[in-house]
Design a protein around this motif. Sequence first.
Motif, mmCIF file in Angstrom:
data_model
loop_
_atom_site.group_PDB
_atom_site.id
_atom_site.type_symbol
_atom_site.label_atom_id
_atom_site.label_comp_id
_atom_site.label_asym_id
_atom_site.label_seq_id
_atom_site.Cartn_x
_atom_site.Cartn_y
_atom_site.Cartn_z
ATOM 1 N N GLU A 70 0.843 -1.193 0.000
ATOM 2 C CA GLU A 70 0.000 0.000 0.000
ATOM 3 C C GLU A 70 0.876 1.239 0.000
ATOM 4 O OE1 GLU A 70 -3.675 2.014 2.543
ATOM 5 O OE2 GLU A 70 -2.469 0.445 3.474
ATOM 6 N N PHE A 71 0.632 2.121 -0.976
ATOM 7 C CA PHE A 71 1.242 3.450 -0.998
ATOM 8 C C PHE A 71 0.281 4.366 -0.258
ATOM 9 C CE2 PHE A 71 1.574 7.497 -3.663
ATOM 10 C CZ PHE A 71 2.536 8.048 -2.847
ATOM 11 N N LEU A 72 0.745 4.969 0.833
ATOM 12 C CA LEU A 72 -0.156 5.757 1.672
ATOM 13 C C LEU A 72 -0.628 7.041 1.000
ATOM 14 C CD1 LEU A 72 1.370 5.111 5.196
ATOM 15 C CD2 LEU A 72 -0.445 3.899 3.983
ATOM 16 N N GLY A 73 -0.002 7.416 -0.109
ATOM 17 C CA GLY A 73 -0.495 8.552 -0.896
ATOM 18 C C GLY A 73 -1.791 8.231 -1.622
ATOM 19 N N PHE A 74 -2.102 6.952 -1.769
ATOM 20 C CA PHE A 74 -3.354 6.479 -2.347
ATOM 21 C C PHE A 74 -3.956 5.443 -1.410
ATOM 22 C CE2 PHE A 74 -1.116 7.969 -6.140
ATOM 23 C CZ PHE A 74 -2.097 8.789 -6.682
ATOM 24 N N PRO A 75 -4.455 5.899 -0.248
ATOM 25 C CA PRO A 75 -4.984 4.949 0.726
ATOM 26 C C PRO A 75 -6.165 4.166 0.148
ATOM 27 C CG PRO A 75 -5.563 7.196 1.329
ATOM 28 C CD PRO A 75 -4.632 7.281 0.161
ATOM 29 N N ASP A 76 -6.385 3.007 0.704
ATOM 30 C CA ASP A 76 -7.481 2.122 0.324
ATOM 31 C C ASP A 76 -7.235 1.400 -0.994
ATOM 32 O OD1 ASP A 76 -8.779 3.052 2.639
ATOM 33 O OD2 ASP A 76 -9.788 4.632 1.514
ATOM 34 N N VAL A 77 -6.048 1.547 -1.568
ATOM 35 C CA VAL A 77 -5.675 0.780 -2.758
ATOM 36 C C VAL A 77 -4.524 -0.131 -2.337
ATOM 37 C CG1 VAL A 77 -4.778 0.854 -5.096
ATOM 38 C CG2 VAL A 77 -6.428 2.579 -4.346
ATOM 39 N N VAL A 78 -4.858 -1.373 -2.076
ATOM 40 C CA VAL A 78 -3.880 -2.342 -1.598
ATOM 41 C C VAL A 78 -3.750 -3.436 -2.652
ATOM 42 C CG1 VAL A 78 -3.321 -3.996 0.225
ATOM 43 C CG2 VAL A 78 -4.492 -1.854 0.798
ATOM 44 N N SER A 79 -2.519 -3.696 -3.045
ATOM 45 C CA SER A 79 -2.288 -4.795 -3.976
ATOM 46 C C SER A 79 -1.785 -6.007 -3.200
ATOM 47 C CB SER A 79 -1.290 -4.406 -5.062
ATOM 48 O OG SER A 79 -0.018 -4.149 -4.510
#
Length: 157
Positions: A95-104
């Motif tokens: 998860e990149f915290l700059g785009f929360p809620d998008v977890v690969s």
Amino acid sequence: MTHPVHVDAPAGVPFIDITREFDAPVSRLFAAHADPALVARWMGPDGLGTDVTEWDFVSGGRWSFQQTEPDGETYAFRGTFHTVRTDELAIQTFEFLGFPDVVSIETLRFVDLGDGRTRLEIHSVYPTVEARDGMVASDMERGLTEGYARLDAIVAA
């Protein structure tokens, strides 16, 4: 010798496949993924400092790191290691915290090619095609290419 990074992001599906060969045995490549001090030396594009704040490279472990631009701008990442099998496999969330809620969900396979060579195979699955496309557009290939070039030097030592 630096090998190319191959990134395959087929249109219309939410995944990316990445492959890269290394002139080093599986055990060295795996160790460079397991040791947080080594990860900090090779992870990401040139010019960014990497501070690994947590790195428990075991099944059920957690990880986080932050990268800093020369101008002070920061990027934070985190995830969990779901399954880690020595010299074989790691399955993790990313998860990149700059785009929360998008977890690969990423599967890393360490494939022994013989003669002291290894192929790293990564399969990353995203929640949507749009999220996957955003990752591809983020210049991730540059970060992979530059980071793996530094990793070459680490695993050759």
